[in-house]
Motif scaffolding. Structure first.
Motif, PDB file in Angstrom:
ATOM      1  N   ASP A 186      15.752   4.439   3.328  1.00 20.85           N
ATOM      2  CA  ASP A 186      15.399   3.050   2.990  1.00 20.85           C
ATOM      3  C   ASP A 186      15.057   2.950   1.513  1.00 20.85           C
ATOM      4  N   PRO A 187      15.090   1.724   0.967  1.00 14.45           N
ATOM      5  CA  PRO A 187      14.553   1.534  -0.386  1.00 14.45           C
ATOM      6  C   PRO A 187      13.104   2.001  -0.411  1.00 14.45           C
ATOM      7  N   PHE A 188      12.734   2.740  -1.457  1.00 13.72           N
ATOM      8  CA  PHE A 188      11.387   3.314  -1.528  1.00 13.72           C
ATOM      9  C   PHE A 188      10.589   2.612  -2.616  1.00 13.72           C
ATOM     10  N   ILE A 189       9.333   2.275  -2.281  1.00 12.43           N
ATOM     11  CA  ILE A 189       8.418   1.636  -3.225  1.00 12.43           C
ATOM     12  C   ILE A 189       7.416   2.700  -3.654  1.00 12.43           C
ATOM     13  N   LEU A 190       7.503   3.115  -4.895  1.00  5.49           N
ATOM     14  CA  LEU A 190       6.682   4.225  -5.395  1.00  5.49           C
ATOM     15  C   LEU A 190       5.398   3.705  -6.021  1.00  5.49           C
ATOM     16  N   VAL A 191       4.255   4.253  -5.579  1.00  5.90           N
ATOM     17  CA  VAL A 191       2.998   3.917  -6.242  1.00  5.90           C
ATOM     18  C   VAL A 191       2.976   4.643  -7.587  1.00  5.90           C
ATOM     19  N   GLU A 192       2.773   3.886  -8.650  1.00  7.40           N
ATOM     20  CA  GLU A 192       2.816   4.431 -10.000  1.00  7.40           C
ATOM     21  C   GLU A 192       1.596   5.295 -10.253  1.00  7.40           C
ATOM     22  N   TYR A 214      11.388   0.311  -6.579  1.00 11.83           N
ATOM     23  CA  TYR A 214      10.257  -0.354  -7.225  1.00 11.83           C
ATOM     24  C   TYR A 214       9.209   0.689  -7.589  1.00 11.83           C
ATOM     25  N   ARG A 215       8.532   0.471  -8.714  1.00 15.80           N
ATOM     26  CA  ARG A 215       7.381   1.283  -9.125  1.00 15.80           C
ATOM     27  C   ARG A 215       6.216   0.325  -9.355  1.00 15.80           C
ATOM     28  N   ILE A 216       5.218   0.414  -8.491  1.00 18.31           N
ATOM     29  CA  ILE A 216       4.119  -0.545  -8.481  1.00 18.31           C
ATOM     30  C   ILE A 216       2.796   0.223  -8.564  1.00 18.31           C
ATOM     31  N   GLN A 217       1.852  -0.298  -9.337  1.00 17.99           N
ATOM     32  CA  GLN A 217       0.566   0.385  -9.475  1.00 17.99           C
ATOM     33  C   GLN A 217      -0.422   0.006  -8.379  1.00 17.99           C
ATOM     34  N   ASP A 219      -1.828  -0.785  -4.731  1.00 20.58           N
ATOM     35  CA  ASP A 219      -1.546  -0.451  -3.331  1.00 20.58           C
ATOM     36  C   ASP A 219      -1.339  -1.693  -2.477  1.00 20.58           C
ATOM     37  N   TYR A 220      -2.115  -2.750  -2.736  1.00 16.07           N
ATOM     38  CA  TYR A 220      -2.029  -3.949  -1.902  1.00 16.07           C
ATOM     39  C   TYR A 220      -0.720  -4.695  -2.126  1.00 16.07           C
ATOM     40  N   THR A 221      -0.250  -4.687  -3.363  1.00 19.24           N
ATOM     41  CA  THR A 221       1.058  -5.287  -3.632  1.00 19.24           C
ATOM     42  C   THR A 221       2.145  -4.521  -2.894  1.00 19.24           C
ATOM     43  N   ILE A 222       2.037  -3.200  -2.884  1.00 10.65           N
ATOM     44  CA  ILE A 222       3.017  -2.381  -2.174  1.00 10.65           C
ATOM     45  C   ILE A 222       3.001  -2.698  -0.687  1.00 10.65           C
ATOM     46  N   MET A 223       1.811  -2.814  -0.089  1.00 14.42           N
ATOM     47  CA  MET A 223       1.744  -3.118   1.339  1.00 14.42           C
ATOM     48  C   MET A 223       2.337  -4.492   1.645  1.00 14.42           C
ATOM     49  N   ALA A 224       2.122  -5.456   0.755  1.00 12.70           N
ATOM     50  CA  ALA A 224       2.728  -6.781   0.945  1.00 12.70           C
ATOM     51  C   ALA A 224       4.248  -6.702   0.874  1.00 12.70           C
ATOM     52  N   MET A 225       4.760  -5.869  -0.013  1.00 13.86           N
ATOM     53  CA  MET A 225       6.209  -5.704  -0.134  1.00 13.86           C
ATOM     54  C   MET A 225       6.785  -4.992   1.081  1.00 13.86           C
ATOM     55  N   VAL A 226       6.045  -4.017   1.607  1.00  8.95           N
ATOM     56  CA  VAL A 226       6.486  -3.341   2.836  1.00  8.95           C
ATOM     57  C   VAL A 226       6.536  -4.354   3.976  1.00  8.95           C
ATOM     58  N   LEU A 230      10.846  -5.201   2.016  1.00  7.96           N
ATOM     59  CA  LEU A 230      11.518  -4.818   0.781  1.00  7.96           C
ATOM     60  C   LEU A 230      11.682  -3.313   0.641  1.00  7.96           C
ATOM     61  N   GLY A 231      11.025  -2.549   1.488  1.00  4.42           N
ATOM     62  CA  GLY A 231      11.138  -1.104   1.403  1.00  4.42           C
ATOM     63  C   GLY A 231      10.004  -0.440   2.153  1.00  4.42           C
ATOM     64  N   ILE A 232       9.907   0.870   2.004  1.00  3.71           N
ATOM     65  CA  ILE A 232       8.849   1.659   2.620  1.00  3.71           C
ATOM     66  C   ILE A 232       8.126   2.427   1.519  1.00  3.71           C
ATOM     67  N   SER A 233       7.001   3.044   1.860  1.00  4.06           N
ATOM     68  CA  SER A 233       6.246   3.733   0.819  1.00  4.06           C
ATOM     69  C   SER A 233       5.425   4.868   1.420  1.00  4.06           C
ATOM     70  N   ILE A 234       4.797   5.647   0.542  1.00  2.00           N
ATOM     71  CA  ILE A 234       3.806   6.648   0.926  1.00  2.00           C
ATOM     72  C   ILE A 234       2.541   6.352   0.128  1.00  2.00           C
ATOM     73  N   LEU A 235       1.449   6.071   0.857  1.00  2.00           N
ATOM     74  CA  LEU A 235       0.182   5.716   0.233  1.00  2.00           C
ATOM     75  C   LEU A 235      -0.954   6.486   0.891  1.00  2.00           C
ATOM     76  N   SER A 236      -2.120   6.453   0.267  1.00  2.00           N
ATOM     77  CA  SER A 236      -3.294   7.098   0.849  1.00  2.00           C
ATOM     78  C   SER A 236      -3.637   6.472   2.192  1.00  2.00           C
ATOM     79  N   GLU A 237      -4.012   7.301   3.141  1.00 10.23           N
ATOM     80  CA  GLU A 237      -4.436   6.807   4.450  1.00 10.23           C
ATOM     81  C   GLU A 237      -5.622   5.849   4.332  1.00 10.23           C
TER      82      GLU A 237
END
Length: 289
Positions: A186-192, A214-217, A219-226, A230-237
């Protein structure tokens, strides 16, 4: 020292008038102190315009030393206070989002129950920003990964797991653990990360390359995009604990870990209040979950 405090206040408030009100001076006195300092150094430090006040190029070179001098003076006062017992002081911290949101509020509250007059200044940023703040003296210590930043002392206080964050209706959402290779489909959203990335390191160890779109700093913006698909990501639990986004968080196989550490220069040179708080963090690391 008062002249340096005036410079700091002017830049914080973007105004000579507001700085004067903040410090209890007249505007004329503030202007005279700035002029006196500039005359002493034979350098124009500040430049006024209709948009406010900015540092001149020469002022930008001097400013880190101004801040360091202010912090050293405050550390001197705090050391004197520590002789009588810790009563006042300021703890300056740089932290990544997950730590600042989910650990620090409770820890601040607990620490101030014992030391009610201690102040906290929290800067939130990525790894690169935190290291730059440490180098410039803007913060006393950082809370970030232990895997990045050579030349600093580090004490790991907790190891968090970084999970796959997926839309609720994603085919992988029902798995107990998500194989890392599946996250390349899938498209990956990377936490910067500002120079270091746990997800990219994990993909590299698995000899995989994610489709980073996408490269986003934030975390909440990334979760909204997920959530928006718009994609998936790996973030802190940690960031999943207090969210109402319609997404799921699942462990990755193999596990992606983040060793969170207190990162600082020589501890003995830190302000007394920060030394106390670091010891408090270490003593209470078992409550960090």
């Amino acid at each position: 020292m008062n002249r340096l405090l005036v410079i700091e206040a002017i830049l914080k408030t973007n105004s000579f008038t507001k700085a004067a009100q903040l410090l209890g001076y007249t505007q004329s006195s503030v202007s005279q102190m700035v002029a006196s300092l500039e005359k002493e150094f034979h350098i124009q430090i500040l430049k006024r315009s209709r948009h406010g006040v900015k540092l001149t190029p020469e002022g930008r070179e001097l400013y880190p030393y101004i801040i360091q001098t202010i912090h050293q003076y405050q550390a001197l006062k705090e050391t004197a206070s520590s002789i009588r017992g810790l009563k006042t002081g300021t703890v300056r911290i740089g932290a990544i989002t997950s730590v600042s949101c989910y650990w620090l509020p409770t820890l601040f509250k607990q620490f101030r129950e014992e030391y009610p007059d201690i102040e906290f200044v929290l800067q939130q940023g990525d790894y690169g920003m935190i290291l730059n703040w440490l180098k410039s003296g803007l913060i006393d210590f950082g809370l970030m990964t232990a895997e990045y930043g050579d030349g600093f002392e580090k004490h790991i206080i907790h190891t968090t797991e970084m999970n796959a964050f997926l839309p609720a209706n994603h085919p992988l959402a029902n798995l107990d653990r998500v194989p890392i290779e599946k996250l390349c489909d899938d498209p990956f959203i990377l936490v910067e990360g500002g120079g270091y990335s746990e997800p990219l390191e994990a993909f590299s160890r698995a000899h995989m390359t994610p489709d980073v779109r996408y490269r986003i700093q934030d975390d909440y913006t990334i979760m909204a995009m997920v959530e928006a698909g718009l994609g998936i990501s790996i973030l802190s639990e940690l960031v999943y604990q207090r969210t109402d986004f319609n997404i799921v968080s699942k462990p990755v196989e193999p596990a992606v870990k983040r060793p969170v550490a207190v990162v600082h220069r020589d501890k003995e040179t830190l302000p007394i209040a920060s030394q106390y708080f670091i010891e408090f963090l270490i003593d209470n690391q078992s409550q960090l979950k």
